[in-house]
Design a protein around this motif. Structure first.
Motif, PDB file in Angstrom:
ATOM      1  N   THR A  76       0.845  -1.186   0.000  1.00 38.18           N
ATOM      2  CA  THR A  76       0.000   0.000   0.000  1.00 38.18           C
ATOM      3  C   THR A  76       0.884   1.242   0.000  1.00 38.18           C
ATOM      4  OG1 THR A  76      -0.095   0.180   2.408  1.00 38.18           O
ATOM      5  CG2 THR A  76      -1.720  -1.267   1.339  1.00 38.18           C
ATOM      6  N   GLU A  77       0.306   2.354  -0.384  1.00 41.65           N
ATOM      7  CA  GLU A  77       1.059   3.608  -0.359  1.00 41.65           C
ATOM      8  C   GLU A  77       1.502   3.928   1.065  1.00 41.65           C
ATOM      9  OE1 GLU A  77       3.094   5.812  -2.429  1.00 41.65           O
ATOM     10  OE2 GLU A  77       1.331   5.285  -3.624  1.00 41.65           O
TER      11      GLU A  77
ATOM     12  N   ARG B 176       5.281   4.694   2.299  1.00 46.52           N
ATOM     13  CA  ARG B 176       5.589   5.940   2.996  1.00 46.52           C
ATOM     14  C   ARG B 176       6.247   5.662   4.341  1.00 46.52           C
ATOM     15  NH1 ARG B 176       0.796   7.421   3.594  1.00 46.52           N
ATOM     16  NH2 ARG B 176       0.573   8.308   1.517  1.00 46.52           N
TER      17      ARG B 176
ATOM     18  N   VAL C 243       8.741   6.954  -4.149  1.00 43.74           N
ATOM     19  CA  VAL C 243       7.295   6.825  -4.029  1.00 43.74           C
ATOM     20  C   VAL C 243       6.790   5.721  -4.952  1.00 43.74           C
ATOM     21  CG1 VAL C 243       6.971   9.225  -3.335  1.00 43.74           C
ATOM     22  CG2 VAL C 243       6.875   8.622  -5.766  1.00 43.74           C
ATOM     23  N   ALA C 244       5.733   5.047  -4.530  1.00 45.67           N
ATOM     24  CA  ALA C 244       5.196   3.955  -5.335  1.00 45.67           C
ATOM     25  C   ALA C 244       4.540   4.476  -6.608  1.00 45.67           C
ATOM     26  CB  ALA C 244       4.188   3.147  -4.512  1.00 45.67           C
ATOM     27  N   ASP C 245       3.867   5.610  -6.516  1.00 47.75           N
ATOM     28  CA  ASP C 245       3.129   6.165  -7.656  1.00 47.75           C
ATOM     29  C   ASP C 245       3.797   7.466  -8.080  1.00 47.75           C
ATOM     30  OD1 ASP C 245       1.344   6.955  -9.560  1.00 47.75           O
ATOM     31  OD2 ASP C 245      -0.448   6.765  -8.302  1.00 47.75           O
TER      32      ASP C 245
END
Length: 266
Positions: free
Chosen positions: A12-13, A17, A142-144
């Motif tokens: 998950t984001e 984080r 960051v993932a996105d």
């Protein structure tokens, strides 16, 4: 003990984080001990190839400009921008890194606003800045990253600039070593799986993302940017200092850094 993985995870984001914040909080002291002299207290160094903004001027004229530095770390670049007459704000996810920014402000007497926040949720109004920049901050982690590009576009005024440096995507192919072993190509350039380290409890402790050059261009175009330049700094003569996987030997053969210079059309 940590384990590393490169297979596609389900994260998950929030996990990303939390892992990034924990890593940089814990590593802040070691990072500054190892790289602080190279980066300086009041200097803007784009990359391990030692390309300085004072020479490259990738941001263009900065006097009087409102500038946001993402992933600012100890904020040396923001302090340099302040000295050039700009109005910078240094933002980082890590309290540990911002602690070093405060320490450097005390040492130098150069103080800039410091903000602890996530690059995917910038605590600023739309059209707040003339320039957003980062040297290896936020974007590789960051993932996105496409969402990060959109967030940068939101806080930039029309006609503003977005300039960021990241590890050159070509480096993903090779072993992460500065010596001869680092010339062995083992990984697929097209494998977008992130590099992840976990602790014994399975918690993410470090994460770094891979995107191809084409991926980056598509992220930028989708966010509304125009790519003005792609800088691939060459290893300079007389520079013998290694930085992790960066070394004079590898630097003479293929690029280690990509710097994207982008504009948001007026």
């Amino acid at each position: 003990m940590h384990t590393a993985e490169t297979s596609p995870p389900t994260l998950t984001e929030a996990e990303v984080r939390r892992g990034n914040r924990t890593w940089w909080d814990l590593d802040a002291d070691d990072y500054q001990d190892e790289h602080g002299n190279f980066l300086g207290d009041v200097d803007f160094v784009w990359c391990p190839e030692r390309l300085r903004e004072s020479d490259a001027r990738l941001l263009g004229p900065v006097h009087g400009k409102k500038i946001l530095e993402l992933g600012a770390g100890a904020a040396a670049a923001s302090r340099w921008l302040h000295g050039e007459g700009a109005h910078p704000i240094a933002l980082d996810l890590s309290a540990g890194m911002l602690r070093h920014a405060r320490d450097a402000a005390h040492r130098t007497g150069v103080r800039v606003p410091l903000v602890q926040a996530d690059a995917l949720s910038l605590p600023f109004a739309a059209n707040a800045f003339d320039i957003v920049c980062t040297a290896f901050g936020a974007i590789p982690f960051v993932a996105d990253s496409a969402a990060a590009m959109r967030e940068v576009a939101r806080v930039l005024r029309p006609g503003g600039s977005w300039v960021f440096s990241v590890t050159h995507p070509m480096r993903w192919v090779f072993l992460d070593e500065p010596d001869q072993r680092g010339l062995l190509a083992l990984n697929s350039y097209f494998d977008r799986s992130p590099y992840i380290e976990r602790d014994e409890a399975g918690e993410v402790t470090y994460l770094e993302q891979h995107r191809t050059l084409g991926d980056r261009v598509r992220e930028l175009v989708s966010a509304g940017f125009v790519l003005r330049d792609l800088v691939e700094p060459e290893w300079p003569d007389g520079h013998h200092q290694e930085w992790g996987q960066w070394s004079p030997m590898r630097g003479r053969l293929f690029p280690g850094t990509a710097i994207f210079v982008c504009d948001l059309p007026a």
